[in-house]
Scaffold this motif. Structure first.
Motif, mmCIF file in Angstrom:
data_model
loop_
_atom_site.group_PDB
_atom_site.id
_atom_site.type_symbol
_atom_site.label_atom_id
_atom_site.label_comp_id
_atom_site.label_asym_id
_atom_site.label_seq_id
_atom_site.Cartn_x
_atom_site.Cartn_y
_atom_site.Cartn_z
ATOM 1 N N PHE A 80 7.101 -5.696 -3.578
ATOM 2 C CA PHE A 80 6.050 -4.658 -4.223
ATOM 3 C C PHE A 80 4.725 -5.369 -4.179
ATOM 4 C CE2 PHE A 80 8.455 -0.782 -3.475
ATOM 5 C CZ PHE A 80 7.944 0.401 -3.265
ATOM 6 N N GLU A 81 3.702 -5.501 -3.901
ATOM 7 C CA GLU A 81 2.813 -6.330 -4.572
ATOM 8 C C GLU A 81 2.473 -5.712 -5.726
ATOM 9 O OE1 GLU A 81 -1.764 -7.973 -3.484
ATOM 10 O OE2 GLU A 81 -0.274 -6.520 -2.370
ATOM 11 N N LEU A 82 2.792 -6.888 -6.700
ATOM 12 C CA LEU A 82 1.590 -6.887 -7.676
ATOM 13 C C LEU A 82 0.328 -5.576 -7.588
ATOM 14 C CD1 LEU A 82 2.103 -5.715 -11.789
ATOM 15 C CD2 LEU A 82 2.335 -8.142 -11.513
ATOM 16 N N LEU A 83 -0.673 -5.396 -8.773
ATOM 17 C CA LEU A 83 -2.043 -5.030 -7.991
ATOM 18 C C LEU A 83 -2.370 -5.667 -9.299
ATOM 19 C CD1 LEU A 83 -2.758 -2.400 -5.915
ATOM 20 C CD2 LEU A 83 -2.338 -4.856 -5.476
ATOM 21 N N VAL A 90 1.019 -0.938 -15.333
ATOM 22 C CA VAL A 90 1.519 -1.175 -14.297
ATOM 23 C C VAL A 90 1.250 -0.835 -13.166
ATOM 24 C CG1 VAL A 90 3.927 -1.165 -14.437
ATOM 25 C CG2 VAL A 90 3.279 -3.841 -13.838
ATOM 26 N N VAL A 91 0.454 -1.535 -11.952
ATOM 27 C CA VAL A 91 0.505 -0.963 -10.824
ATOM 28 C C VAL A 91 1.146 -1.253 -9.617
ATOM 29 C CG1 VAL A 91 -0.902 0.306 -8.954
ATOM 30 C CG2 VAL A 91 -1.788 0.320 -11.951
ATOM 31 N N PHE A 92 2.169 -1.596 -8.770
ATOM 32 C CA PHE A 92 2.426 -1.509 -7.599
ATOM 33 C C PHE A 92 2.260 -0.809 -6.492
ATOM 34 C CE2 PHE A 92 5.332 -2.621 -11.325
ATOM 35 C CZ PHE A 92 5.152 -4.106 -10.752
ATOM 36 N N GLU A 93 2.831 -2.213 -5.018
ATOM 37 C CA GLU A 93 1.478 -1.096 -4.138
ATOM 38 C C GLU A 93 2.748 -1.987 -2.847
ATOM 39 O OE1 GLU A 93 -2.289 -0.950 -2.680
ATOM 40 O OE2 GLU A 93 -2.083 -2.321 -1.464
ATOM 41 N N ARG A 109 0.258 3.773 2.726
ATOM 42 C CA ARG A 109 -0.163 3.017 1.285
ATOM 43 C C ARG A 109 0.198 3.574 0.532
ATOM 44 N NH1 ARG A 109 -5.815 2.506 -0.947
ATOM 45 N NH2 ARG A 109 -5.229 4.188 -2.297
ATOM 46 N N LEU A 110 1.380 2.828 -0.085
ATOM 47 C CA LEU A 110 2.079 3.442 -1.604
ATOM 48 C C LEU A 110 1.845 2.476 -2.791
ATOM 49 C CD1 LEU A 110 4.219 5.364 -2.579
ATOM 50 C CD2 LEU A 110 6.423 3.537 -2.276
ATOM 51 N N ARG A 111 1.263 3.348 -3.714
ATOM 52 C CA ARG A 111 0.861 2.518 -5.615
ATOM 53 C C ARG A 111 1.813 3.618 -5.685
ATOM 54 N NH1 ARG A 111 -5.497 1.199 -4.970
ATOM 55 N NH2 ARG A 111 -5.449 -0.361 -3.087
ATOM 56 N N ILE A 112 2.357 2.999 -6.764
ATOM 57 C CA ILE A 112 3.294 3.399 -8.421
ATOM 58 C C ILE A 112 2.865 2.648 -9.322
ATOM 59 C CG2 ILE A 112 5.782 3.418 -9.139
ATOM 60 C CD1 ILE A 112 6.959 3.159 -5.879
ATOM 61 N N THR A 113 1.835 3.883 -10.292
ATOM 62 C CA THR A 113 1.917 2.843 -11.964
ATOM 63 C C THR A 113 2.696 3.661 -12.545
ATOM 64 O OG1 THR A 113 -0.400 3.355 -10.368
ATOM 65 C CG2 THR A 113 -0.234 3.445 -13.022
ATOM 66 N N TYR A 114 2.713 2.411 -14.127
ATOM 67 C CA TYR A 114 4.054 2.847 -14.598
ATOM 68 C C TYR A 114 2.955 2.659 -16.054
ATOM 69 C CZ TYR A 114 7.944 2.247 -11.940
ATOM 70 O OH TYR A 114 8.578 2.502 -10.985
ATOM 71 N N GLN A 124 3.624 7.263 -11.681
ATOM 72 C CA GLN A 124 2.640 8.609 -10.566
ATOM 73 C C GLN A 124 3.177 7.985 -9.389
ATOM 74 O OE1 GLN A 124 -1.828 8.039 -9.818
ATOM 75 N NE2 GLN A 124 -1.851 9.891 -10.766
ATOM 76 N N TRP A 125 3.086 8.236 -8.714
ATOM 77 C CA TRP A 125 3.376 7.772 -7.039
ATOM 78 C C TRP A 125 1.962 8.232 -5.686
ATOM 79 C CZ3 TRP A 125 7.364 11.899 -6.821
ATOM 80 C CH2 TRP A 125 9.004 11.085 -7.105
#
Length: 290
Positions: A80-83, A90-93, A109-114, A124-125
């Motif tokens: 995943f890319e660190l956005l 932190v948010v990854f995509e 597009r899948l974004r994952i937030t911690y 969060q997805w």
């Protein structure tokens, strides 16, 4: 593999870019997250996308074409890319690429937030349909937590599901990993003492049509892990059997394995989510560490 750390006054969290997977959850210098051991299970907390669980015969059909796709999908094996990266969030995509298109014919597009708040980590997805057609998918969590937490033995721990009322239980076939919906039935039990035999038929799978939480706690100390969520219709509880693995997984899902009687059509798969062109799907769960 690159890792990113977020923290606050209570928790310290590490996430790796490979799979955007949780790598560590620490409180008071105690590690709560399973650290991975291939003798039992090498993973720690994979993100399950675009399917949850296994497909019957390892494949599905869409638009008259057959696609092979391994259990739990491919997101867990993608970088995943660190956005975005802040001290406590932190948010990854992940976006569709040549590799994903070979097994999943949709642009996404899948974004994952911690995000940390006190002793809680919220995950969060966000799935966005970038295709020109409706897309079909499942998404789920698979975090594994150390048992014991600091001290005690496996049998000193228990899992408690709240609210405490009867719910639908869906048996899995251990040999195939798919569901037997014809045997779905209501169970009254909401507290489960941890034993190895508890998982002899694979994961315990329940329907969770309302706001739900599952707590891992013990009789020998005050440490616990609680997973809570809304609008996620299934949960799996799992530890390998018969191996005496020192962890248990609590897995809220927006999706689920195939039924053994499925015809394989992705658009009618049990538990599948449909998302229109340009639309977003969001779901989240919270891990509370005590």
């Amino acid at each position: 593999m690159t890792t990113t750390k977020i923290s606050n006054d209570v928790l310290s969290i590490v996430i790796q870019d490979f799979g955007a997977e949780l790598h560590s959850i620490q409180k008071d210098n105690v590690e709560y997250l399973w650290q991975g051991d291939p003798d039992f299970w090498a993973r720690q907390a994979p993100v399950l996308f675009p399917i949850v669980g296994k497909l019957k015969n390892g494949s599905y059909t869409y638009d008259n074409e057959t696609f092979k796709l391994g259990g739990h999908g491919f997101a867990r094996d993608q970088v995943f890319e660190l956005l975005e990266s802040e001290e406590d969030a932190v948010v990854f995509e992940l976006r569709a690429n040549r590799e994903t298109r070979e097994v999943y014919p949709f642009e996404f597009r899948l974004r994952i937030t911690y995000k940390l708040v006190g002793n809680q980590l919220t995950v969060q997805w966000e799935v966005k349909n970038l295709d020109d057609q409706e897309m079909y998918f499942g998404i789920g969590a698979h975090p594994a937590f150390n048992v014991p937490l600091e001290n005690g033995k496996f049998e000193d721990y228990r899992l408690t599901i709240t609210p405490a009322h009867p719910r639908q239980y869906i048996p899995l076939n251990p040999a195939t990993g798919v569901l037997d919906l014809s045997q779905k039935h209501v169970v009254d039990q909401t507290e489960f003492a941890l034993t190895r035999e508890l998982f002899k038929d694979d994961a315990l799978v329940f329907e969770t049509p309302e706001a739900t939480e599952v707590c891992l706690s013990s009789t020998v100390n005050d440490r616990s892990v609680k997973i809570s969520w809304e609008n996620m219709p299934f949960v799996g509880l799992w530890s390998p059997y018969p191996a005496e693995a020192p962890f248990v997984c609590i897995e809220p899902w927006c999706g689920i394995a195939d039924d053994q009687n499925t015809d394989g059509d992705l658009t009618t798969k049990f538990g599948i989510n449909a998302l229109a062109h340009g639309k977003k799907f969001k779901a989240s769960y919270t891990i509370t560490i005590n």
